[in-house]
Motif scaffolding. Structure first.
Motif, short mmCIF file in Angstrom:
data_model
loop_
_atom_site.label_atom_id
_atom_site.label_comp_id
_atom_site.label_asym_id
_atom_site.label_seq_id
_atom_site.Cartn_x
_atom_site.Cartn_y
_atom_site.Cartn_z
N THR A 50 -9.16 2.73 -1.05
CA THR A 50 -9.00 1.39 -0.51
C THR A 50 -8.59 1.46 0.95
O THR A 50 -7.71 2.23 1.33
N ASP A 51 -9.22 0.64 1.79
CA ASP A 51 -8.93 0.66 3.22
C ASP A 51 -7.65 -0.09 3.56
O ASP A 51 -7.49 -1.26 3.18
N ILE A 52 -6.75 0.58 4.28
CA ILE A 52 -5.50 -0.02 4.75
C ILE A 52 -5.38 0.26 6.24
O ILE A 52 -5.43 1.42 6.67
N GLN B 235 -3.33 9.82 -0.64
CA GLN B 235 -4.02 10.42 -1.78
C GLN B 235 -5.04 9.47 -2.40
O GLN B 235 -6.07 9.89 -2.90
N ASN B 236 -4.73 8.17 -2.36
CA ASN B 236 -5.58 7.19 -3.04
C ASN B 236 -6.11 6.08 -2.15
O ASN B 236 -6.75 5.15 -2.65
N HIS B 237 -5.83 6.17 -0.86
CA HIS B 237 -6.25 5.11 0.05
C HIS B 237 -6.76 5.72 1.35
O HIS B 237 -6.32 6.79 1.77
N GLN C 133 -17.26 -0.17 11.85
CA GLN C 133 -17.11 0.85 10.82
C GLN C 133 -17.54 0.35 9.44
O GLN C 133 -17.47 1.09 8.46
N GLY C 134 -17.93 -0.92 9.35
CA GLY C 134 -18.38 -1.47 8.07
C GLY C 134 -17.28 -1.57 7.03
O GLY C 134 -17.54 -1.44 5.83
N ILE C 135 -16.07 -1.81 7.46
CA ILE C 135 -14.93 -1.89 6.54
C ILE C 135 -14.89 -3.29 5.93
O ILE C 135 -14.93 -4.29 6.63
N LYS C 136 -14.79 -3.34 4.62
CA LYS C 136 -14.81 -4.62 3.91
C LYS C 136 -13.41 -5.00 3.43
O LYS C 136 -12.77 -4.26 2.69
N ALA C 137 -12.93 -6.14 3.87
CA ALA C 137 -11.68 -6.74 3.40
C ALA C 137 -10.52 -5.75 3.35
O ALA C 137 -9.89 -5.54 2.30
N PRO C 138 -10.18 -5.11 4.47
CA PRO C 138 -9.07 -4.15 4.45
C PRO C 138 -7.72 -4.85 4.31
O PRO C 138 -7.55 -6.00 4.72
N ASP D 94 7.83 0.85 -1.93
CA ASP D 94 7.68 0.08 -3.16
C ASP D 94 7.07 -1.30 -2.87
O ASP D 94 6.18 -1.76 -3.59
N ALA D 95 7.54 -1.93 -1.79
CA ALA D 95 6.99 -3.23 -1.41
C ALA D 95 5.51 -3.12 -1.06
O ALA D 95 4.71 -3.98 -1.45
N VAL D 96 5.14 -2.08 -0.33
CA VAL D 96 3.75 -1.90 0.07
C VAL D 96 2.87 -1.64 -1.15
O VAL D 96 1.78 -2.24 -1.29
N ILE D 97 3.32 -0.79 -2.05
CA ILE D 97 2.51 -0.45 -3.24
C ILE D 97 2.31 -1.70 -4.11
O ILE D 97 1.20 -1.97 -4.60
N LYS D 98 3.34 -2.48 -4.28
CA LYS D 98 3.20 -3.72 -5.04
C LYS D 98 2.27 -4.71 -4.33
O LYS D 98 1.48 -5.42 -4.98
N PHE D 99 2.35 -4.75 -3.03
CA PHE D 99 1.49 -5.61 -2.22
C PHE D 99 0.02 -5.22 -2.40
O PHE D 99 -0.85 -6.08 -2.57
N ILE D 100 -0.24 -3.92 -2.41
CA ILE D 100 -1.62 -3.44 -2.53
C ILE D 100 -2.19 -3.76 -3.91
O ILE D 100 -3.38 -4.06 -4.05
#
Length: 298
Positions: free
Chosen positions: A45-47, A69-71, A109-114, A290-296
């Motif tokens: 996922t793009d951030i 690792q996952n983004h 860069q063709g990034i969709k809804a980052p 924790d706030a960021v992970i929940k936000f994502i």
């Protein structure tokens, strides 16, 4: 109202958290328009992560280690901040050109809804991006920033009434001696980072920011009121902000200030992180992550 000196502190000279000596940070690769460089790490996922006034993308080092690792992380560096080469903008603007550069980067860069996460000045960039390019963003996290910086000092301010003070601030920043700038940084960083261990690096690295870029960015922040534009944002917005009893005011006052400032935002939520100053990601890295992970994963 002087709570901004401990809350958002965009008006003071900030800096970056230096990379750990054990693991030197890779150099960013310049992508897109003049005015930014972007370091890309990871996959998924793009951030897009936007640092604040005079800061480097290294302020996100702890968070990036947790997420890469996952983004796929796009770590933005604003030209002229924290040792990066400055660019000349004839109109003296910094924030708005940064917004347009990031928008062009997303498009090219063709990034969709980052996901967009911005701290301090980066938070204002994120808001402006969401309001002016609403179809290019997926969700916004605003970290310890308001849509109009001068509200921290005057709750009745407008862009017009802020102009004289903004001009005086810009002139003072340009006229200060290196010794005065260093003294100001020691004083301001003590209010902006509660964790003493990170302060020396923040102070030292702030001296590497281009003085004119800082002064122009400060002026632009002080006279730019984004509140009339907030209604254009189409995606969910979460505001994460700091509070500490050392502010000397009630937490409820801080809560109200942030909620009032964002009242016209269509889809808004708030998360306060206590026992932290302005650099939440450095003072409370676990709670912030924790706030960021929940936000994502909302």
């Amino acid at each position: 109202m002087r709570t901004g000196m401990m809350l958002a502190g965009i008006g003071t000279t900030l800096a970056l958290l230096s990379a750990s000596p054990a693991q030197a940070a890779p150099l960013p690769v310049t992508v897109g328009q003049d005015g930014i460089s972007v370091l890309v790490e990871g996959a998924g996922t793009d951030i897009i992560l936007i640092p604040g006034f005079a800061s480097s993308y290294e302020v996100w080092a702890d968070l990036a280690a947790r997420l890469r690792q996952n983004h796929r992380l796009h770590l933005v560096q604003v030209a002229g901040f924290a040792g990066s080469p400055a660019v000349s903008n004839p109109d003296g603007r910094v924030v708005a050109p940064t917004v347009e550069a990031i928008a062009e980067y997303i498009r090219s860069q063709g990034i969709k809804a980052p996901f967009i996460i911005g701290h301090s000045l980066g938070g204002e960039v994120a808001l402006m991006l969401g309001a002016r390019h609403p179809d290019q963003v997926g969700r916004l996290m605003i970290v310890d920033a308001l849509p109009f910086y001068t509200l921290l000092f005057d709750t009745t301010a407008t862009g017009e009434t802020a102009t004289p003070h903004a001009s005086a601030m810009r002139d003072a920043m340009l006229a200060a001696t290196p010794e005065q700038v260093e003294a100001m940084q020691h004083a301001s960083i003590a209010r902006l980072a509660k964790t003493e261990a990170v302060r020396p690096d923040l102070v030292a690295a702030g001296m590497n920011s281009d003085r004119k870029t800082l002064a122009d960015a400060m002026y632009e922040l002080m006279v730019t009121d984004l509140r009339p534009e907030l209604g254009r944002i189409k995606v969910p917005v979460q505001v994460v902000y700091a509070y500490d009893p050392l502010y000397g005011i009630e937490a409820s006052h801080i809560d109200a200030m942030f909620r009032d400032a964002f009242v016209s935002t269509p889809d808004i939520s708030f998360r306060r992180i206590d026992d932290s100053f302005h650099f939440i990601m450095l003072d409370q890295p676990e709670l912030f992550a924790d706030a960021v992970i929940k936000f994502i994963h909302l």
